[in-house]
Scaffold this active site. Sequence first.
Site, PDB file in Angstrom:
ATOM      1  N   ASP A  79       0.820  -1.209   0.000  1.00 54.16           N
ATOM      2  CA  ASP A  79       0.000   0.000   0.000  1.00 54.16           C
ATOM      3  C   ASP A  79       0.851   1.254   0.000  1.00 54.16           C
ATOM      4  OD1 ASP A  79       0.762  -0.781   2.670  1.00 54.16           O
ATOM      5  OD2 ASP A  79      -0.631   0.719   3.462  1.00 54.16           O
ATOM      6  N   ASP A 116       7.644   4.621  -1.215  1.00 52.37           N
ATOM      7  CA  ASP A 116       7.339   4.035   0.089  1.00 52.37           C
ATOM      8  C   ASP A 116       6.028   3.287  -0.060  1.00 52.37           C
ATOM      9  OD1 ASP A 116       6.811   3.431   2.717  1.00 52.37           O
ATOM     10  OD2 ASP A 116       6.311   5.480   3.296  1.00 52.37           O
ATOM     11  N   GLU A 146      -0.094  -1.073   5.820  1.00 53.11           N
ATOM     12  CA  GLU A 146       1.022  -0.669   6.673  1.00 53.11           C
ATOM     13  C   GLU A 146       0.920   0.797   7.057  1.00 53.11           C
ATOM     14  OE1 GLU A 146       4.918   1.003   7.765  1.00 53.11           O
ATOM     15  OE2 GLU A 146       3.661   1.535   6.060  1.00 53.11           O
ATOM     16  N   GLU A 147       0.438   1.623   6.131  1.00 51.88           N
ATOM     17  CA  GLU A 147       0.462   3.060   6.351  1.00 51.88           C
ATOM     18  C   GLU A 147      -0.568   3.542   7.368  1.00 51.88           C
ATOM     19  OE1 GLU A 147       2.753   4.782   5.425  1.00 51.88           O
ATOM     20  OE2 GLU A 147       3.587   4.074   3.520  1.00 51.88           O
TER      21      GLU A 147
END
Length: 488
Positions: A79, A116, A146-147
Amino acid sequence: MYKNLEELRQEIVFSYFEEITKIPRCTGNEKGISDYLVDFANVRDLEVIQDDALNVIIKKQATPGYEHVPTVILQGHMDMVCEKNNDTEHDFNKDPLQLRVDGDMLYATNTTLGADNGIAVAYALALLGAQTTPHPALEVVITTEEETSMGGAFAVDPDHFEGKVLINLDSEEDHKLLVSSAGGVKAIQRAPITWEETEDDLTGFRITVGGLKGGHSGMSIHEERGNAAKIMGRFLHQLTDVPYLMQEINGGSAPNAIPREMNAVILIHQNNIQHLKDKIEAWNRLLKNELHASDPTILISLERMIPDTSNVFSQDTKHKTITSLMLIPNGVQSMSMEIKGLVESSTNLGIVSTSDKEIVFESDIRSSIKSLKEDIVARSKLAAELAGCHFMTDLDYPEWPYNPDSKIRKVFEKVHKEKYNTDAEIIAVHAGIECGIFIDKIPGLDAISIGPDIYDAHTPNEHISISSALNTWNYLLAVLEAMKEADL
């Protein structure tokens, strides 16, 4: 130096990177990229697992001569943060990113690039698709969410893995070996509101604490930047000689962001207005003296408002609010004695919000030592109880403690010295990354994190150094090759 995107895509890593920038993958919308990874594995007859959280695990056998080397887990997340400039027309749900090369840098056009952590996905695909690159058996795991919550990593089933060595590819500084990160938990304090009516001959004012730099609570907490919530609490606490009623308080954008601005609405009698203005002027002098190095533009300002005298906090609610602002722990709590300059534990009061029923205070607590994180939680809970408030925690994720005996770190250090004739820098971060979750799930896991130079992540100006990305790729390949002779 690459002149354009056509030249850059000749590099296998950037060929794959460009491919995934065409697929929507904002956090929470990872189905497309997850399915792409599954198809990639199936076409190459690689073992693949896609779980209910849309995490993808792809396994590849060791190349000849590496069958005896311990299996390596390669890990990143699929993601990305989706941000764009206000005047940019871009639909992250369907539009591909518009890449552009500028010297040594690769950008998207007026949007986040997703380096990222798209670069980790590109590295993984390049390795999985390689025919002759020497490497141990690989277990590539690409996670979701993850973010935001690291929900993908939390959902991973550890029984899918044989590997006891983890190489995370989510760092953003070349030639640096990340060996530790903080765990964290969100602390939420709730003050129930009792509303009252009051007299009509009052004047309303909005008090604003602003002009602060703010910043990420993991990366900037040690810089002692002013916290607008804590400053507002101090000011309201000291406003005892100006009788006032309170109506609301709001500010901050996220628990993990140091709040740059905080607003409070108060009501006072006409004959106390000048006294209030004098008090603000005195506090502006005081705060500019305190924060002249970190936040020289801090300012408490005053805006007259039409008062609503039918709805103000009771004195008990006002007391709970100010007591909470004063007592909730904030700032650096301890420094590491192993890694110079590293914050070991901290907490940040990031959001204060008023609704019809309650005032909510949200804090982000971090520590690389579990017991110290628990201690801050305990003190935060005690502060809530003393203020007469309710307390709860959420989004608890584990720390990644420094391992002085890490064998994989020694391999990376040795290869770096041989390849560049210089020592790699050993670093730790006071922020959470997924290594802590995997270490918590897989006993005895030896982990390290690397990555290329990425700048302005999470902003429309995000860009990645092309030479650094290729250097990290070659460094990773050299480490995998060197594992044949390493003591793991």
